[in-house]
Design a protein around this motif. Structure first.
Motif, PDB file in Angstrom:
ATOM      1  N   LEU A 128       0.879  -1.045  -0.022  1.00 60.36           N
ATOM      2  CA  LEU A 128       0.020   0.133   0.058  1.00 60.36           C
ATOM      3  C   LEU A 128       0.809   1.089  -0.142  1.00 60.36           C
ATOM      4  N   SER A 132       0.919   4.333  -2.876  1.00 62.99           N
ATOM      5  CA  SER A 132       0.821   5.606  -2.409  1.00 62.99           C
ATOM      6  C   SER A 132       1.941   6.459  -3.006  1.00 62.99           C
ATOM      7  N   VAL A 283      -4.936   5.860   0.546  1.00 64.03           N
ATOM      8  CA  VAL A 283      -4.080   4.487   0.532  1.00 64.03           C
ATOM      9  C   VAL A 283      -3.009   4.710   1.723  1.00 64.03           C
ATOM     10  N   TRP A 286      -4.925   4.415   4.985  1.00 58.97           N
ATOM     11  CA  TRP A 286      -5.488   3.307   5.569  1.00 58.97           C
ATOM     12  C   TRP A 286      -4.145   2.307   5.996  1.00 58.97           C
ATOM     13  N   SER A 287      -2.968   2.300   5.299  1.00 56.68           N
ATOM     14  CA  SER A 287      -1.756   1.579   5.512  1.00 56.68           C
ATOM     15  C   SER A 287      -1.224   1.827   7.009  1.00 56.68           C
TER      16      SER A 287
END
Length: 296
Positions: A128, A132, A283, A286-287
């Protein structure tokens, strides 16, 4: 007690990023003053303001301890060069209707931090995080294609602030002492600039202003220190993932200010760039949330 501490941390974070986000509104009032003049005043008055805080808190011993380490002093001079460059480019952007580019730069900063972690700290990126970074590179490529050149304002702001954060992270110096020493390190440059102005028959950066402008320049010193103090208080109370999420408040406010208040134009190509950056940040966030919230 833990909930109260977290709420206080969120409050400090909102204060810090909110103040930074509204900096374009404040410094727009000084658009008639050259960016280097504003920077010089900002450094001097911030140094005096933070020096007063150190006296009130009786923390000069912390500053004295730094003078015992040449390595720490050198790192602080490097940090001062980075943050000074960041301030100067930001002031130029505000004075030249480039706040959209400024906000893009600060949106890029978290992704620059990821790249610096990979290159300098030898951190390993997950899928991820790689995604990004790829989206950020796609946004930069889109800007190059759209405007025919590198978005240097955005890249300098992101690069200097991201690298400044890396340098300060590796220095065991508290925020207040560090800021005083950084602004102190800028003063010789301000003095040389004043000498250059005098030799060229120009009005010196600390003279020739009306009362309102002088008051704003003095206030800029306090406004330099206050959000940094609030940010330090937030980081002491919150985990890294929460601090990272709050970070987007600053460029979001700058973006809204540029479009709705300053009336800066927004082209379709720029919207694509921002869309790619926002997707990359989503992204990345979220990671980070998974990394810090889910069990290993």
């Amino acid at each position: 007690m833990n909930t109260s501490r977290q709420l206080a941390g969120v409050g400090f974070g909102l204060l810090a990023y909110g103040m930074w986000g509204f900096f374009p509104l404040f410094f727009r009032q000084l658009a008639h003053v050259s960016p280097m003049d504003v920077l010089s005043n900002r450094a001097v008055w911030a140094c005096l303001f933070v020096g007063g805080l150190l006296s009130l808190r009786r923390q000069w011993h912390k500053v004295a301890a730094v003078f015992g380490s040449w390595r720490q002093l050198l790192m602080l001079v490097i940090a001062a060069s980075l943050i000074g460059t960041n301030w100067l480019v930001f002031l130029w952007a505000v004075a030249n209707q480039q706040v959209v580019a400024s906000s893009l730069g600060y949106f890029l900063t978290p992704l620059v931090n990821v790249v610096l972690g990979l290159a300098v700290l030898k951190e390993r990126l997950n899928r991820l995080e790689w995604l990004s970074v790829a989206l950020a590179l796609a946004a930069i490529a889109n800007e190059v294609i759209a405007i025919g050149s590198l978005p240097w304002v955005s890249l300098i702001l992101a690069g200097t602030f991201g690298t400044y954060g890396l340098v300060r992270k590796r220095l065991p110096v508290d925020a207040v002492s560090g800021l005083w020493l950084e602004t102190l390190a800028m003063l010789p440059v301000c003095a040389l600039y004043a000498c250059w102005q005098a030799q060229n028959g120009q009005t010196l950066w600390f003279a020739g202003h009306d009362l309102t402008t002088t008051a704003l320049l003095v206030a800029a010193g306090a406004l330099t220190a206050l959000p940094l103090l609030a940010f330090a208080a937030a980081t002491q109370r919150l985990d890294l993932a929460t601090v990272g999420m709050l970070m987007y408040i600053n460029p979001t406010l700058q973006f809204v200010t540029a479009i709705w208040l300053f009336g800066e134009p927004m082209q379709v190509a720029q919207l694509r760039s921002f869309g790619l950056i926002w997707l990359g940040l989503l992204v990345f966030s979220w990671s980070a949330w998974r990394k810090y919230r889910l069990p290993a």
